[in-house]
Design an enzyme around this catalytic site. Structure first.
Site, PDB file in Angstrom:
ATOM      1  N   LYS A  10      66.854  95.947-106.148  1.00  0.00           N
ATOM      2  CA  LYS A  10      67.738  97.082-106.472  1.00  0.00           C
ATOM      3  C   LYS A  10      68.055  97.914-105.230  1.00  0.00           C
ATOM      4  O   LYS A  10      69.218  98.221-104.960  1.00  0.00           O
ATOM      5  CB  LYS A  10      67.059  97.935-107.553  1.00  0.00           C
ATOM      6  N   THR A  25      67.727  96.974-102.129  1.00  0.00           N
ATOM      7  CA  THR A  25      68.450  96.087-101.219  1.00  0.00           C
ATOM      8  C   THR A  25      69.930  96.036-101.586  1.00  0.00           C
ATOM      9  O   THR A  25      70.811  96.092-100.718  1.00  0.00           O
ATOM     10  CB  THR A  25      67.839  94.678-101.271  1.00  0.00           C
ATOM     11  N   ARG A  37      65.747 107.517-102.925  1.00  0.00           N
ATOM     12  CA  ARG A  37      64.491 108.265-102.978  1.00  0.00           C
ATOM     13  C   ARG A  37      63.612 107.896-101.789  1.00  0.00           C
ATOM     14  O   ARG A  37      63.780 106.842-101.174  1.00  0.00           O
ATOM     15  CB  ARG A  37      63.732 107.940-104.266  1.00  0.00           C
ATOM     16  N   PHE A  67      63.050 101.504-111.153  1.00  0.00           N
ATOM     17  CA  PHE A  67      62.698 100.469-112.124  1.00  0.00           C
ATOM     18  C   PHE A  67      63.925 100.016-112.927  1.00  0.00           C
ATOM     19  O   PHE A  67      65.036 100.048-112.426  1.00  0.00           O
ATOM     20  CB  PHE A  67      61.538 100.937-113.011  1.00  0.00           C
ATOM     21  N   PHE A  81      69.813  83.454-104.795  1.00  0.00           N
ATOM     22  CA  PHE A  81      68.791  82.711-104.063  1.00  0.00           C
ATOM     23  C   PHE A  81      69.315  81.300-103.791  1.00  0.00           C
ATOM     24  O   PHE A  81      70.141  80.776-104.558  1.00  0.00           O
ATOM     25  CB  PHE A  81      67.496  82.619-104.882  1.00  0.00           C
ATOM     26  N   TRP A 122      70.761  90.433 -98.897  1.00  0.00           N
ATOM     27  CA  TRP A 122      69.469  90.260 -98.212  1.00  0.00           C
ATOM     28  C   TRP A 122      69.655  89.391 -96.976  1.00  0.00           C
ATOM     29  O   TRP A 122      69.162  89.708 -95.900  1.00  0.00           O
ATOM     30  CB  TRP A 122      68.445  89.617 -99.148  1.00  0.00           C
TER      31      TRP A 122
END
Length: 556
Positions: free
Chosen positions: A71, A73, A94, A301, A381, A409
């Site tokens: 998240k 990233t 944050r 989260f 991925f 990423w």
């Protein structure tokens, strides 16, 4: 393959004064914390506060799994992608807590080529905000116990002291303690407790306060205990407000750093979303909206926790209206929700994907209840098969959600361009008609049950006798019209972390409830959730080190 920290340490950082020049911020509108970190001054806010707001984009995710979702990233990569498209963008995040950094999670600055830097500074002491919050929290605790020791003029019932000490570290041995042992001069013996700093009401207050006056008013309303007649005793009555505010003076101002591609990043505040409200500060978000055309922020989260609290607590209190929501998932995490073991997630498994995608489906439905456009993005991925990707795309689009792949990423901003273009197109063609899930006028129990049934998928809610009694008292004190901050495990939509996918018809149990009068919400604790986490069997701290050259290793 390079680790996150190796990528971060090899980055060429711009001096922060050059980073903010992109936003038209002058050097004298910053307070510098070295070459690469700065706090934004009140003078800057006064200059920009009448500017029109940019577009607000919330990044959230499915329930987290050991497979990882990315998240932060995605938030960083999306901000970088906007920059590559020539858009004026800021990300608003944050601050990480030391507890998870040394516990199970490691660093929390994004990953790969979508990170905020300086990464080590951010993950460790940064600009000292968490230390200031810890100190203010514990000053209030010290003043409380000193008042009791010095004659107890407020007639505080030591059996009804509810203010807890805090520490920014996972330390389960401090959850329940006895203080005041020893001689008479050493204090009054009583049971006490520690919570992690991110769960402190002062953290929530700092993140929700508009300015110093609002901060002090909120601090004064903190209920620390009840007297022998059952009346609340506040921080204002203990004459603690001025000293606490002095400790928090600098912490109240947002911090600014940069991404690997020099996108400005305002990083401020750090409440966890499983035990607190999970959003960065109102001041940070509002400032970002005045400085940029596009602001990308995240909530902690899964969407059942962070996004719900962002939309029902932060936006309600601050008058914010998100223009779009980006919902992050991975094929691997969806297959994990479909029952595949973590070690077997690399192979194509359409059956498991179809079984586990119901978790994503529920989060899409939940976000659509707020009438905000939703864009689903998959962190791709190399093991994801074309058939798996095509299935997720068709699934999302058939449910009214936009879809884009993300490779941030591996490729940084370049890998986020498809997502950024999808978000821009969504902003241009779909209107946000944001509204919170429930009205202020609902009772506390009705609010709890609305969240449990509408967001989690519960069939019913039960209350321990102590929680039921506490809620009745909270409403009798006049706090019935405030929002509810649910404390729940992050791994499942239910209050049982073993129930993956999309559980339905379960019962949520409210174990405890209390009012955070300064923050302005009621906290309802479900299941076995802890406000002081413990360290795992093999904590990340065991792998962190620093060399002779001062270079830190092992901080993911």
């Amino acid at each position: 393959m390079k680790t996150d920290i190796e990528i971060a340490q090899e980055a060429e950082l711009w001096p922060v004064k050059e980073v903010v020049a992109q936003l038209g911020i002058a050097e004298d509108e910053l307070d510098f914390y070295g070459k690469y970190k700065a706090k934004l001054t009140d003078e800057l806010w006064e200059r920009v506060k009448e500017n029109p707001d940019g577009k607000l984009i919330l990044v959230t995710a499915i329930n987290p799994t050991p497979a990882g979702e990315g998240k932060t990233t995605t938030t960083v990569g999306l901000g970088q992608a906007f920059g590559r498209l020539g858009k004026k963008a800021v990300i608003a995040l944050r601050e990480p807590s030391l507890g998870p950094c040394f516990g199970i999670k490691g660093g929390a600055a994004g990953g790969g080529y979508a990170q905020v830097v300086p990464m080590e500074d951010l993950n460790l002491h940064f600009t000292g905000d968490f230390h200031a919050i810890t100190s203010a929290n514990n000053l209030l605790a010290a003043l409380l116990d000193n008042h009791i020791q010095q004659g107890n003029a407020l007639r505080i019932d030591t059996k009804q002291v509810i203010w807890k000490r805090c520490l920014d570290m996972n330390d389960r041995a401090l959850r329940n303690i006895v203080i005041g042992m020893g001689k008479k001069a050493d204090g009054v013996v009583r049971e006490d407790h520690f919570i992690i700093t991110v769960a402190s009401e002062i953290m929530a207050i700092l993140c929700l306060a508009e300015n110093m006056d609002d901060l002090k008013a909120r601090l004064g309303r903190i209920i620390v205990a009840y007297d022998y007649d059952g009346n609340p005793v506040t921080a204002e009555q203990l004459k603690a407000v001025g000293a606490m505010a002095a400790l928090l003076r600098d912490a109240l101002r947002p911090n600014l750093i940069q991404t690997l591609e020099h996108t400005p990043a305002i990083v401020h505040g750090g409440p966890f979303a499983n035990i607190a409200h999970g959003c960065n500060s109102v001041r940070a978000t509002r400032t970002a909206l005045k400085l940029a055309d596009y602001v990308v922020t995240e909530a902690g989260f899964g969407a059942d926790l962070g996004a719900e609290k962002f939309l029902d607590i932060k936006c309600r209190m601050a008058g914010l209206k998100p223009d779009a929501v980006v919902l992050v998932a991975t094929v691997r995490a969806l297959k994990y929700n479909g029952g595949v073991a973590k070690t077997e997630l690399a192979g194509e498994n359409l059956e498991a994907l179809k079984k586990g995608i119901v978790n994503l489906e529920k989060h899409i439905e939940n976000l659509q209840k707020y009438h905000v456009p939703v864009v689903v993005t998959l962190n791709r991925f190399v093991t994801d098969s074309p058939a798996e990707l095509a299935y997720v795309r068709e699934f999302c689009e058939s449910r009214g959600a936009e879809f884009a792949l993300s490779d941030v990423w591996e490729h940084g901003g370049e890998g986020g361009i498809a997502l950024a273009e999808k978000v821009l197109a969504t902003l241009a063609t779909k209107e946000s008609r944001f509204a919170p899930l429930y009205p202020d006028e609902m009772s506390i129990c009705e609010k709890i049950e609305t969240i449990a049934k509408e967001i989690y998928g519960a069939g019913s809610v039960t209350y321990d006798p102590a929680a039921k009694k506490a809620i009745a008292k909270i409403e009798a004190m006049g706090f019935g019209n405030v929002p509810v901050c649910m404390a729940k495990n992050q791994y499942s939509l239910s209050d049982d972390q073993t129930k993956l996918g999309r559980p339905e018809g379960f019962t949520v149990n409210i174990r405890e409830a209390y009012i955070s009068a300064g923050a302005g919400f009621v906290v309802a604790i479900t299941g076995t959730i802890m406000t002081m986490p413990g360290l795992p069997k093999n904590p990340a701290a065991e792998r962190i080190d620093v060399g002779e050259d001062g270079r830190i290793t092992g901080l993911f």
